[in-house]
Motif scaffolding. Structure first.
Motif, PDB file in Angstrom:
ATOM      1  N   MET A 136       3.457 -59.592  53.520  1.00  0.00           N
ATOM      2  CA  MET A 136       3.191 -58.342  52.618  1.00  0.00           C
ATOM      3  C   MET A 136       1.850 -58.631  52.024  1.00  0.00           C
ATOM      4  SD  MET A 136       5.524 -57.070  49.333  1.00  0.00           S
ATOM      5  CE  MET A 136       4.850 -58.530  48.310  1.00  0.00           C
ATOM      6  N   ILE A 165       6.892 -63.518  54.363  1.00  0.00           N
ATOM      7  CA  ILE A 165       8.304 -63.225  54.290  1.00  0.00           C
ATOM      8  C   ILE A 165       9.088 -63.940  55.218  1.00  0.00           C
ATOM      9  CG2 ILE A 165       9.911 -61.160  54.320  1.00  0.00           C
ATOM     10  CD1 ILE A 165       7.653 -59.560  53.559  1.00  0.00           C
ATOM     11  N   HIS A 172      17.923 -59.481  49.878  1.00  0.00           N
ATOM     12  CA  HIS A 172      16.947 -59.544  48.700  1.00  0.00           C
ATOM     13  C   HIS A 172      17.215 -58.043  47.917  1.00  0.00           C
ATOM     14  CE1 HIS A 172      13.442 -59.472  46.057  1.00  0.00           C
ATOM     15  NE2 HIS A 172      13.053 -60.669  46.529  1.00  0.00           N
ATOM     16  N   HIS A 174      15.954 -56.630  45.123  1.00  0.00           N
ATOM     17  CA  HIS A 174      14.908 -55.810  45.003  1.00  0.00           C
ATOM     18  C   HIS A 174      13.789 -55.282  46.139  1.00  0.00           C
ATOM     19  CE1 HIS A 174      15.524 -56.886  40.890  1.00  0.00           C
ATOM     20  NE2 HIS A 174      15.627 -58.181  41.119  1.00  0.00           N
ATOM     21  N   PHE A 175      13.799 -55.933  47.037  1.00  0.00           N
ATOM     22  CA  PHE A 175      13.354 -55.716  48.446  1.00  0.00           C
ATOM     23  C   PHE A 175      14.139 -54.451  48.995  1.00  0.00           C
ATOM     24  CE2 PHE A 175      11.909 -55.934  52.806  1.00  0.00           C
ATOM     25  CZ  PHE A 175      10.542 -56.498  52.550  1.00  0.00           C
ATOM     26  N   SER A 179      13.269 -51.436  51.654  1.00  0.00           N
ATOM     27  CA  SER A 179      13.672 -51.404  53.032  1.00  0.00           C
ATOM     28  C   SER A 179      14.663 -50.191  53.190  1.00  0.00           C
ATOM     29  CB  SER A 179      14.235 -52.726  53.394  1.00  0.00           C
ATOM     30  OG  SER A 179      15.403 -53.078  52.593  1.00  0.00           O
ATOM     31  N   LEU A 202       9.668 -58.453  43.454  1.00  0.00           N
ATOM     32  CA  LEU A 202       9.870 -59.014  44.796  1.00  0.00           C
ATOM     33  C   LEU A 202       9.075 -60.147  44.816  1.00  0.00           C
ATOM     34  CD1 LEU A 202       7.895 -55.566  46.313  1.00  0.00           C
ATOM     35  CD2 LEU A 202      10.297 -56.257  46.616  1.00  0.00           C
ATOM     36  N   ILE A 236       8.705 -64.805  50.313  1.00  0.00           N
ATOM     37  CA  ILE A 236       9.849 -64.354  49.991  1.00  0.00           C
ATOM     38  C   ILE A 236      10.939 -64.303  51.050  1.00  0.00           C
ATOM     39  CG2 ILE A 236      10.297 -61.848  49.708  1.00  0.00           C
ATOM     40  CD1 ILE A 236       7.158 -61.288  49.040  1.00  0.00           C
ATOM     41  N   ILE A 238      14.053 -62.260  52.621  1.00  0.00           N
ATOM     42  CA  ILE A 238      14.827 -61.319  52.846  1.00  0.00           C
ATOM     43  C   ILE A 238      15.998 -61.641  53.981  1.00  0.00           C
ATOM     44  CG2 ILE A 238      13.012 -59.872  52.411  1.00  0.00           C
ATOM     45  CD1 ILE A 238      12.463 -59.011  55.459  1.00  0.00           C
ATOM     46  N   GLN A 242      17.561 -56.658  56.692  1.00  0.00           N
ATOM     47  CA  GLN A 242      16.250 -55.905  56.101  1.00  0.00           C
ATOM     48  C   GLN A 242      15.243 -56.312  57.118  1.00  0.00           C
ATOM     49  OE1 GLN A 242      16.262 -58.178  52.441  1.00  0.00           O
ATOM     50  NE2 GLN A 242      16.983 -56.281  51.168  1.00  0.00           N
TER      51      GLN A 242
END
Length: 316
Positions: A136, A165, A172, A174-175, A179, A202, A236, A238, A242
């Protein structure tokens, strides 16, 4: 602000999107130099992305960046858009980045993603020659510049925060705010609104002092050498599902959707560092962690196929 709104449009459309691609030999990253001279690797030396390895220099003065407005909910709405090459979240005004060795204050403009496919990783930068599943980029423009054209003429005109990521089994939360909206921007040009949320949610908020720094370029045409890169060491995390939303639900064109050919592997190839110094922040661990191996094991591939099949059936 009017200039901010105008800039948001320019940032994601500063070249004709029909002029480059990722999957066709005539317009893929190895051919970009034929259409955009500044993308030619033999004519320019400070290209991005690069490989991160142990040949780096510790810089004790590199501390945490100051991320103004990242921990609050901004007013208005954000816009999520499929630009044919990625998914772009336009975040409007109210946020800025400074400190951490940056030469100025930079206004936050947008963030976007790069990913692989069901059986391949897709980060742009690599760690010891290995890719993470995704990457990201949070794009920020130096505050002294009135527009992107001027910023791209400045070797430090943009500051991009890059986050690897990686994949685990838990979502996740908040992710998911991003998504879960991907089905609304399946085709190039489609846009949907997203309610703003603290962008810090994030990020790996407890490890923001661990990063790598170098000077490079945009990773898409026109490949301007105008970027101060900050690549964070801790990824991050996920979920598999996702990740599958990115690799299966985004299409460059409606024709691709009809042929079930989603946008995948939208990353540029690695470039040499040449004489550039890659610095390590005071708290970074100097690559003691390792990136995930490409998702090639039979178990991993089988699991992802099950997730993709479930997503398909649920849409029937």
């Amino acid at each position: 602000m009017v200039w901010t709104a105008a800039l948001l449009v320019i940032v994601i459309s500063y070249v004709n999107s029909e002029d480059y691609c990722y999957g066709e030999p005539h317009c893929d990253p190895y051919a970009w130099g034929d259409m955009f001279p500044s993308c030619h690797p033999l004519l320019e030396e400070h290209h991005s992305p690069i490989n991160l390895d142990h040949q780096m220099t510790r810089n004790e003065s590199l501390r945490s960046l100051h991320l103004e407005g990242f921990d609050v909910i901004q007013p208005g709405h954000w816009a999520l858009k499929n630009d044919g090459h990625s998914v772009v979240l336009q975040v409007g005004g109210g946020m800025s980045v400074s400190g951490g060795g940056l030469p100025d204050v930079y206004h936050t403009i947008q963030l976007h993603f790069h990913w692989g496919g069901p059986a391949t990783n897709g980060s742009e930068h690599t760690v010891d020659r290995r890719r993470y599943p995704m990457e990201m980029h949070i794009v920020n423009m130096k505050s002294i510049h009135p527009n992107l054209t001027e910023a791209l003429g400045d070797p430090t005109g943009l500051a991009v925060l890059g986050f690897f990521i990686d994949v685990v089994y838990a979502d996740h939360v908040h992710f998911g705010l991003v998504s879960q909206k991907l089905s609304s921007v399946a085709y190039k040009g489609q846009t949907t609104k997203i309610e703003p949320f603290p962008l810090m949610n994030l990020l790996p908020k407890h490890n923001m002092s661990q990063y790598y720094r170098y000077y490079g370029s945009l990773t898409t045409p026109p490949c301007s050498q105008a970027v101060v890169w900050t690549l964070y060491e801790v990824p991050i995390y996920i979920s598999w599902s996702q990740l599958a939303q990115f690799t299966s639900q985004i299409f460059s064109t409606e024709e691709d959707a009809e042929q079930v050919t989603p946008l995948q592997n939208n990353f540029r190839h690695i470039h040499p560092t040449f004489s550039r110094i890659v610095s390590v922040s005071k708290d970074a661990k100097l690559l003691t962690g390792t990136a995930s191996w490409p998702l090639r094991s039979a178990v991993s591939l089988h699991l992802l196929q099950i997730i993709l099949l479930g997503s398909f059936l649920s849409g029937l």
